[in-house]
Design an enzyme around this catalytic site. Structure first.
Site, PDB file in Angstrom:
ATOM      1  N   VAL A  68      -5.520  55.849  24.201  1.00  0.00           N
ATOM      2  CA  VAL A  68      -6.750  56.887  23.814  1.00  0.00           C
ATOM      3  C   VAL A  68      -7.151  58.093  25.272  1.00  0.00           C
ATOM      4  O   VAL A  68      -7.266  59.111  24.816  1.00  0.00           O
ATOM      5  CB  VAL A  68      -7.922  56.611  23.210  1.00  0.00           C
ATOM      6  CG1 VAL A  68      -9.094  57.315  23.260  1.00  0.00           C
ATOM      7  CG2 VAL A  68      -7.755  55.704  22.025  1.00  0.00           C
ATOM      8  N   TYR A 160     -20.767  54.723  31.381  1.00  0.00           N
ATOM      9  CA  TYR A 160     -20.693  54.579  30.074  1.00  0.00           C
ATOM     10  C   TYR A 160     -21.657  55.139  29.066  1.00  0.00           C
ATOM     11  O   TYR A 160     -21.105  55.787  28.121  1.00  0.00           O
ATOM     12  CB  TYR A 160     -20.447  52.931  29.852  1.00  0.00           C
ATOM     13  CG  TYR A 160     -20.413  52.547  28.469  1.00  0.00           C
ATOM     14  CD1 TYR A 160     -19.084  52.596  27.701  1.00  0.00           C
ATOM     15  CD2 TYR A 160     -21.370  51.736  27.577  1.00  0.00           C
ATOM     16  CE1 TYR A 160     -19.016  52.209  26.613  1.00  0.00           C
ATOM     17  CE2 TYR A 160     -21.412  51.522  26.335  1.00  0.00           C
ATOM     18  CZ  TYR A 160     -20.229  51.746  25.677  1.00  0.00           C
ATOM     19  OH  TYR A 160     -20.200  51.377  24.563  1.00  0.00           O
ATOM     20  N   ALA A 161     -22.913  55.005  29.501  1.00  0.00           N
ATOM     21  CA  ALA A 161     -23.828  55.485  28.644  1.00  0.00           C
ATOM     22  C   ALA A 161     -23.809  57.093  28.743  1.00  0.00           C
ATOM     23  O   ALA A 161     -24.188  57.621  27.573  1.00  0.00           O
ATOM     24  CB  ALA A 161     -25.265  55.297  29.501  1.00  0.00           C
TER      25      ALA A 161
END
Length: 254
Positions: A68, A160-161
């Protein structure tokens, strides 16, 4: 008989990160309901194994290698998915990664790029490519798998957040862009599920009590408990829903 509103039979759905965790549960759940599932991930062996299991059970599944985070390879991924069954009706942007860094200062550029690449850059490109393919055959539905971290960020998962918050924004913006083409885009904000990726927390008897303390249902989720929401968002039952973020977290407070 399944209510026709929730029917996903014969719909072609591409699931990224589709060979494990929430992605595997999604692939199996959709195939069991008659969908034609394209199982995509970097580990083609895992995709092939799950596709074989689904096929042996009477379902339809096609394994496909997909990184991805590799922007240039993604047109080929969508083209291969369309070529397999002649169309694309759904995309589940599920692939993700959440490695931890000691601190924000100690977060390397390499780590930052990997997290953004898989969680945001890839879904951005795949959304554009898939929406274009769907528009050519009458429309479809895209589901972005987000995280509770996107709305309740902590220093443990800062990058990540941030990436998942970006995914939420992507959901809203692309829903507006592709509505006229008959493509709906929605997101699912997931709480903690019992997957291999979260095993360090959910399968640790010392950490688990504190983890579930703020969850109203008093437990972490099973991977298969995401399937109902995915089926709803891919089916005609959600035909007037786009740009929305659905939360599945067992009732998290605080």
């Amino acid at each position: 008989m399944t209510d026709h509103l929730f029917d996903v039979a014969e719909r072609v759905v591409l699931v990224t990160g589709g060979s494990r965790g929430l992605g595997a549960a999604t692939s199996v759940g959709l195939a069991a309901r008659g969908a034609k599932v394209v199982i995509a991930s970097r580990k083609i062996d895992s995709c092939e194994a799950l596709a074989a299991t689904i096929t042996e059970s009477g379902g339809q599944a096609f394994p496909l290698a997909c990184h991805v985070g590799d922007w240039e390879s993604l047109p080929g991924v969508v083209e291969a998915a369309v070529a397999r069954w002649g169309r694309l009706d759904g995309l589940v942007n599920n692939a993700g990664m959440s490695p931890l860094a000691p601190s924000l200062l100690d977060t390397s550029e390499v780590l930052f790029d990997k997290v953004i690449g898989v969680n945001l850059k890839g879904p951005t490109r795949l959304t554009a490519l898939a929406a274009t393919a769907m528009a050519s055959t009458g429309g479809g539905s895209i589901i972005n798998i987000s995280s509770l971290a996107s709305v309740k960020p902590t220093p443990v998962t800062t990058v990540y957040a941030a990436a998942k918050a970006g995914l939420n924004a992507l959901t809203t913006a692309t829903a507006l862009e592709y509505a006229g083409a008959g493509v709906r885009v929605n997101g699912i904000i997931c709480g903690t599920f019992d997957t291999d990726a979260a095993s360090g927390f959910v399968r640790n008897p010392d950490l688990l009590p504190e983890l579930v303390r703020r969850i109203a249902l008093g437990r972490v989720g099973r991977p298969d408990e995401i399937v109902g929401a995915v089926v709803y968002l891919l089916s005609d039952a959600s035909s007037y829903m786009t740009g929305s973020l659905m939360t599945i977290d067992g009732g998290v407070s605080g």
